[in-house]
Structure formats: C-alpha cells, structure tokens
Design a protein around this motif. Structure first.
Motif, PDB file in Angstrom:
ATOM      1  N   UNK A 174      25.225  -2.434  19.903  1.00  0.00           N
ATOM      2  CA  UNK A 174      23.673  -2.257  20.056  1.00  0.00           C
ATOM      3  C   UNK A 174      23.059  -3.702  20.851  1.00  0.00           C
ATOM      4  N   UNK A 175      23.946  -4.514  20.963  1.00  0.00           N
ATOM      5  CA  UNK A 175      23.356  -5.607  21.782  1.00  0.00           C
ATOM      6  C   UNK A 175      23.372  -5.163  23.210  1.00  0.00           C
ATOM      7  N   UNK A 176      24.345  -4.497  23.654  1.00  0.00           N
ATOM      8  CA  UNK A 176      24.272  -3.908  25.352  1.00  0.00           C
ATOM      9  C   UNK A 176      23.415  -2.980  25.396  1.00  0.00           C
ATOM     10  N   UNK A 177      22.867  -2.408  24.221  1.00  0.00           N
ATOM     11  CA  UNK A 177      21.811  -1.295  24.605  1.00  0.00           C
ATOM     12  C   UNK A 177      20.536  -2.033  24.691  1.00  0.00           C
ATOM     13  N   UNK A 178      20.141  -3.226  24.321  1.00  0.00           N
ATOM     14  CA  UNK A 178      19.151  -4.074  24.343  1.00  0.00           C
ATOM     15  C   UNK A 178      19.055  -4.657  25.655  1.00  0.00           C
ATOM     16  N   UNK A 179      20.135  -5.143  26.200  1.00  0.00           N
ATOM     17  CA  UNK A 179      20.237  -5.439  27.630  1.00  0.00           C
ATOM     18  C   UNK A 179      19.817  -4.226  28.556  1.00  0.00           C
ATOM     19  N   UNK A 180      20.125  -3.203  28.228  1.00  0.00           N
ATOM     20  CA  UNK A 180      20.067  -2.125  29.242  1.00  0.00           C
ATOM     21  C   UNK A 180      18.318  -1.806  29.117  1.00  0.00           C
ATOM     22  N   UNK A 181      17.757  -1.869  27.886  1.00  0.00           N
ATOM     23  CA  UNK A 181      16.476  -1.350  27.563  1.00  0.00           C
ATOM     24  C   UNK A 181      15.757  -2.604  28.408  1.00  0.00           C
ATOM     25  N   UNK A 182      15.911  -4.001  28.226  1.00  0.00           N
ATOM     26  CA  UNK A 182      15.168  -4.795  28.827  1.00  0.00           C
ATOM     27  C   UNK A 182      15.130  -4.876  30.280  1.00  0.00           C
ATOM     28  N   UNK A 183      16.436  -4.709  30.873  1.00  0.00           N
ATOM     29  CA  UNK A 183      16.449  -4.429  32.194  1.00  0.00           C
ATOM     30  C   UNK A 183      15.743  -3.275  32.759  1.00  0.00           C
ATOM     31  N   UNK A 184      15.515  -2.398  31.914  1.00  0.00           N
ATOM     32  CA  UNK A 184      14.628  -1.126  32.517  1.00  0.00           C
ATOM     33  C   UNK A 184      13.219  -1.617  32.697  1.00  0.00           C
ATOM     34  N   UNK A 185      12.875  -2.385  31.732  1.00  0.00           N
ATOM     35  CA  UNK A 185      11.209  -3.091  31.817  1.00  0.00           C
ATOM     36  C   UNK A 185      11.361  -3.985  33.077  1.00  0.00           C
ATOM     37  N   UNK A 186      12.271  -4.818  33.714  1.00  0.00           N
ATOM     38  CA  UNK A 186      12.240  -5.427  34.710  1.00  0.00           C
ATOM     39  C   UNK A 186      12.405  -4.469  35.988  1.00  0.00           C
ATOM     40  N   UNK A 187      13.083  -3.212  35.832  1.00  0.00           N
ATOM     41  CA  UNK A 187      13.041  -2.357  37.126  1.00  0.00           C
ATOM     42  C   UNK A 187      11.824  -1.697  37.094  1.00  0.00           C
TER      43      UNK A 187
END
Length: 759
Positions: free
Chosen positions: A103-116
């Motif tokens: 689940x933690x890596x999914x949060x990293x991807x979601x947060x990164x999508x916001x920056x993108x």
C-alpha cells in the motif's frame, strides 16, 4: 567510475607488491585463461573479503522502508512549497525503496501523480494513477485520485473518457456515504466544477490542431550496407596490418550524411555526479544522479520511474523496460548492485556483456580462442577471424569479427574480436582487473546465481565437477569460462569503450532559456563504431539517442578516404604533445594529419594559435616571450604589453560570466543585454572550435532562445537558420534541438506582417 575505487585499487596494489617475483612474472606472461586460474588461487584472503564487504556497505542498493518514509515526507514538504519538480524526484526515490505491491508504494505513485499534474505532464500522470490503483491504493482515498484522473483526461481532450471517470467518482462518493463530512463536501464541489468544465468543452470543442509538415524535419536518404550491419552503403570495410580494421568511403560523401546507425550491443548507465535536490544535508541522500534521471535499460530520460522489484538502484521508464531488463540480465545483477558499483563500470559492462550473449555463445568463443597459438606476446594471437575455426567457413578477406558469410554484425562475435591488447597492459593493471572479475564470479557462485548465468532454470542441468576437482572456495569450470570472457572484455574496454553522452540541463530547467552541458551518460560496446580509427581532426561527428549512436560526416569526404572518429583528444582542445600523452591509453602513436603537421614541422598547434593574444589592429597572432608583445604580421607595427592584453581578457571573461547570470534571470528587460554578452562568448567558441563546430551550434541555439524570447524577430530568424545549418550536420534533422529551432521559426514566421516589419 570506470575502474574500481581507490581503496580497492590500493589494496590490490599492495598485494601485487608483496607477491614473490616468480609469481609476478608468471602473472605478467599468463594468458587470459591462466590468469583466471591463478586469480582463483590468489583470492580470497580475509583482508580482501573484509575490504569488499566494507566498501559495499557504503553503497545503498537494497530496499529500506525507513528511507522510503523519509523521502515520501520530504516529497510532501516540497510539494507544499510548490516545488513540484523536486517533489517528483523525492517521490520516485521513496517508491524505489518500497516493496512491490505494498500500500505504501501505491501512495508514492499517487503523490507523484499530483506533482506530475501540476507540471502538466498529463499522460504520465495517468500512468502513475493506474500504478497506484494496481498496487492497492487505499479505497477511502481513491475519489481524490480519480478526480485528478478525470481532470487529466479533460486537459487531454478525451471527453468521453473524462465523463466515464466522473461517473465512477460520483457513484463511489455516494456509496461511501457521510455526505456531510468536509472531505466529501470538498470532493462534491470539485466534481461539480469538473462536470461544468466537461459540459463547456462538449458544447464548444477545441479545434483539432493540424500537423505541420515543416515540423517533421527533412527525411534522410539511407541505403543499408550489405556487409556491415547499421552502416551506409557508402562505406567499405578494409583491413591491413598497420591500421587494422577500418572503414573507407566507397563514394563521395557530403557533410551531414549519415554513415552509421548502431544500437549498442551492451550499455551500462554511469551513476555520474550528484545534483542536490535540497539545500540542507539530511540523514538520507536527497541528491539526484544519472541513476535517478535516466532509464537503466534504454537510457530514456525519466519523469516517473518504475522501480526494480528487488533493489532500490535500478529504475526504468516503463514496466516493459523493467521486465525486459530483468529477463535479459538484471535478475542476475540485482543482488550484486553494491559490488558492481564498487568495482566500477568496466566490470559491470563485462558481466552484462556475458549475460546478454548467453553462456553457450561465450563458451563457444572462449574455447575457440584456446585453439592454435596461445602465446599472449604474439600480436596475431586472439585476433583470428572465426572463419578459421573448424566449424565455420572462410570469411570475406579473413577480417576478424566477420561471420562465415563475410558479414560484420553488431554481435557478440564482433565484440569478442575487439582487441584486448593483453600484452600491452601493465601487469599491475591486469592483476587488478583479474582479481576484480574473479571476485564477481565468486559472489555469483556464493549467491547461487550460477544457473542464471548459464541461462538454465536449475544448476542441476549442468554436470557437477567431482568433489576432488573442486573445493567449496573454487570456481566451477563454467564460471571460470565466464571470468575469462569478462577479463577479456574489461581489458578491451580501455581501448574500445564508447561513452554515450547527452546534453543535460543545468538548473531547474523551467526557464525560458535552458542552459545545457554534455555529460557522460553510459559506457557501451558498439562493435561497428569501434571500426573507426582515431584522428585529432576527424571527418565525422557522433550523436546519441538513448542507446543508439549515429555517425555523420562533418565535412566532405572524397571516395577512398578513411572515415575517422575522435577518441577524445582533439586538435581544437589540446596541443600535439598532450594529445599523444592522452592517447597512450589506446596503445598507439597518433599519425593523423594534425599531429604530423605539428610534430614534424614548425607549424604551431591550433590550440597555441587560438590561445595566443590577437593584435588589436589587424587580428593577427601576437608573439614574444617578454612583457612586450609584437604583432606577427610584418606589415603591422603594433606592440602592446602582455599585462594590458591580460586585463582585456579578464574583462571579456567577466562579460561572459555576466551573460550566463543574465541567462538565469527571467526579467524581460535583460534579454538584449544577455544576447550582447553571449555574442562575445560565441566569438571565443568559434575561435577555439571553428565556426561550423557542434560547440558553436550549441551556443547559437542558446542565442536563438534569447532572441526569440526577447522578440528580436529578424535577428532571431537569422540566428535560428545558422544554428539549424550547423546542428543538422552534427545531430541530424530529427534531433530535439532542430525540432525546437523549427518551432521557434514557425512561431516567428506566423506573426502579422506589421510586427515583422517593426522588428
């Protein structure tokens, strides 16, 4: 770092000095096979084992949850400061340390999508949202991410997909209930806003953009060579004892004409220098390197990296690249990451070369190399064409590396036939390389990776040696074969390694004018490119796109002239004596036209002429050893003190520095001043590298950006044209810089005529 680090080198240098003289003599005269056998006996002492363990512990390549938490928190902090590009890199670092599927890596991807999203990389943002969903992103947080997905689709004009996404979000919000909570109220408000935006776009769709024909660049004329893979039909492969294998023009060649297009047989990313992400130092390293910026397989620039499933070091541009790398070589390399980084890029390239070739092909060629003359001091030993092997036919002209039909391919066979210069390397260097290679193979054996190296599912598929023939510390016969091939490749790399370079942005890269510098991105084997001999005044220019190299003619090449490539020392950068010293690593004395002119006559080197002061009156070189310099032009009687000219040079250097400072300043009123200073800088570049050099082209590209943003239309158009003429010769019409120049030219050309007349 091509070779092992200084501590390991120092340890093995002391070990070499302590060896008995007879053993040193045996090692110095040993063939590659015998060197590996001796190396297996010499390694491993407790001191060497402890040193390698200590050195590897300094390199972090494993997945560490504490590091992931730290990077994610730092990313959140930078995101809050609206430093989205910095946050993006930190989220990528966090993702690389999280175990896959968590689940933690999914949060990293979601947060990164916001920056993108804030950086307006909408397509890549959608990819990260999909990654977050596939890795089990928490259901309670999903509506916010799905709203971001819908907004991305709206921005991309994919209205039906956006409508479907909004429907999914709406149903999910209603199913979750708690409609009065502040979070749900905020989500409903955002949902309502996006619905209005969708309705407006559906009612007034944006006109489709027409593709401009002039933006596609000129198509290149290309006819493949029948005998040399990736080479133009305008080239012939020749061989003689003095020059070895070399390429010659079979017809007249024009500047800018493509001569060779080759994909690297193998490449390994160089970590490179660290670039700070943040100003303050922290417990975890927040700097970025090439390892964070480029795909470890195809070398494409990374926005949102896909991390390796097993280590924190390897990163890829897509899941496809990650899967292919894993199947081809990374399943073997993954657990050895710290050791490979410690022992240097050359050892890493050697291992990956063997893994890509496959053990069957490696074993076949190593066994062939044992046949016939094994004397390492015989210059013909190890340079035979494989057509001399019993199972092959006669190759065309007997040129080494050709197959039995006379074809020269970019293959492992061609790599294997690159000269290792075994007899010319110093004994100490061979000792270092030999023990480093043996250390890697011992680690492969101890880690149970022998089956992967042999391309087998299980090590039981290969007959095991008798107990009396192998101790627990001894390498298996198969790994000794691998070590011998790797040692050959490490020695080859000193003369045949090709640096893959890229123009890398300096600074944040979000300004109107982007400053770039060339950096070494990777080290590779290009078997066909390696056919080109060196010249300090080459007639070609090499450019790279990912792992592919393109060689173009940089000047007219008449039929029958040899095709030359510069290995580094260029007549525009160093004098002949210094060039000869730099070229000594390649074990030859350069006899190119530039060196012969300088060494065998009184002609001054290009560098000394260009670095000398010019006469203020007639621009001829000034001469004299004392403080007073006189013009070399007899018709001019000008004389001036060296101190006076030195002060003028310092003033000019200050002006160039000021131009660079102005380039980083985005105030519109300073464009004209920046352009004025940069023009002086271009004059110096032209004097040092020539008016048609790629260096001049890059500087003109910068000037074109300044003039374009400063709205100096007429001057910008003329600068764009000149930059385009130079860069198309060196980089090709499809290069990114040419495309940007064409975009600027099109934009300026479409301005109203009244504006064009005023500028």
């Amino acid at each position: 770092m091509a070779l092992p680090g200084p501590e390991w080198r120092g340890l093995l240098a002391r070990r070499w000095a302590e060896l008995d003289p007879p053993l040193r003599e045996r090692l110095a005269a040993a063939s590659l096979r015998d060197a590996v056998r001796l190396g297996c006996d010499l390694l491993w002492t407790e001191e060497e084992e402890a040193a390698l363990v200590r050195l590897c512990q300094r390199v972090c390549t494993g997945k560490e949850p504490e590091a992931a938490s730290f990077y994610r928190e730092q990313g959140n902090r930078e995101f809050g400061r609206r430093r989205y590009r910095v946050a993006l890199r930190l989220y990528s670092k966090a993702a690389s340390h999280e175990p896959p599927g968590s689940p933690e890596v999914s949060v990293c991807f979601a947060n990164r999508s916001a920056a993108l999203f804030h950086l307006e990389h909408f397509e890549v943002c959608l990819e990260d949202i999909a990654r977050a969903e596939s890795h089990g992103y928490p259901d309670r947080l999903l509506p916010k991410v799905l709203l971001r997905k819908a907004e991305c689709l709206l921005c991309l004009g994919r209205l039906q997909d956006a409508a479907d996404a909004l429907s999914v979000v709406e149903s999910k919000i209603h199913v979750d209930g708690l409609m009065t909570s502040p979070t749900h109220q905020m989500l409903l408000k955002k949902l309502s806003q996006l619905k209005v935006k969708l309705h407006e776009k559906e009612r007034c769709p944006e006109p489709a953009q027409e593709a401009r024909a002039d933006m596609q660049g000129k198509s290149e004329i290309w006819e493949e060579n029948n005998s040399i893979s990736g080479a133009s039909s305008s080239l012939n492969l020749n061989f003689d004892t003095e020059r070895g294998r070399h390429l010659v023009a079979s017809q007249d060649i024009m500047p800018g004409q493509s001569l060779l297009k080759e994909e690297a047989f193998v490449s390994v990313l160089c970590p490179g220098e660290s670039l700070p992400l943040q100003d303050s130092e922290t417990a975890w390293d927040t700097r970025v390197t090439n390892a964070d910026l480029y795909c470890h397989r195809c070398l494409r620039q990374l926005l949102a990296s896909v991390p390796c499933r097993g280590c924190s070091y390897a990163k890829y541009c897509s899941q496809n690249c990650a899967d292919m790398a894993w199947e081809q070589y990374h399943r073997t390399e993954c657990s050895l990451g710290a050791l490979l980084l410690t022992l240097g890029v050359f050892c890493h390239v050697a291992l990956r070369t063997v893994l890509l070739a496959g053990f069957a092909e490696v074993n076949r060629l190593v066994e062939w190399s044992h046949s016939g003359d094994e004397d390492p001091h015989n210059p013909k030993a190890g340079c035979k064409c494989l057509s001399e092997a019993p199972e092959a036919g006669a190759g065309t002209k007997g040129i080494p590396g050709c197959d039995d039909s006379g074809q020269y391919h970019s293959s492992y066979q061609a790599v294997f036939h690159l000269l290792p210069h075994t007899e010319q390397h110093s004994p100490e260097h061979k000792f270092l390389c030999m023990l480093s290679v043996v250390a890697i193979c011992k680690q492969l054996q101890e880690a149970g990776l022998q089956a992967a190296v042999l391309n087998q599912e299980s090590s039981e598929q290969w007959p095991k040696p008798k107990t009396s023939e192998q101790t627990s510390d001894e390498l298996s016969p198969e790994l000794k074969t691998v070590a011998e091939a790797m040692l050959r490749h490490v020695l080859q790399l000193q003369c045949n390694a090709q640096a893959i370079t890229v123009m890398q942005e300096l600074g944040p890269g979000d300004g109107a004018v982007v400053n770039k510098k060339p950096v070494r991105l990777a080290t590779a084997f290009f078997p066909v490119l390696s056919l080109l001999n060196h010249s300090c005044c080459p007639n070609t220019s090499v450019s790279f796109s990912g792992t592919a190299a393109t060689v173009r003619a940089s000047q007219p090449i008449p039929r029958g002239q040899e095709i030359f490539h510069c290995y580094g020392p260029h007549q525009c950068r160093t004098g002949a004596a210094e060039r000869q010293q730099l070229l000594s690593q390649y074990f030859f004395e350069c006899r190119c036209r530039a060196c012969l002119d300088e060494l065998e006559s009184d002609v001054k080197s290009v560098v000394s002429v260009r670095n000398s002061f010019c006469c203020p009156s007639c621009r001829a070189p000034m001469q004299g050893e004392e403080d007073l310099l006189c013009c070399s032009n007899e018709a001019c009687a000008t004389s001036v003190s060296r101190e006076n000219l030195s002060r003028r040079l310092q003033d000019l250097q200050q002006q160039i520095k000021k131009a660079l400072d102005l380039l980083r300043d985005r105030k519109a009123g300073k464009w004209q001043e920046a352009a004025r200073h940069l023009k002086k800088s271009i004059g110096i570049v032209e004097m040092h590298h020539g008016p048609s050099s790629v260096e001049t082209g890059h500087e003109l590209f910068k000037l074109a950006q300044i003039l374009f943003n400063g709205f100096a239309v007429s001057e910008a158009l003329s600068t764009i044209q000149r930059a385009e003429e130079i860069l198309s010769v060196h980089c090709g019409p499809q290069s990114a810089q040419i495309q940007e120049l064409q975009e600027m030219k099109t934009c300026l050309s479409e301005l109203p005529r009244s504006i064009l007349q005023r500028t």
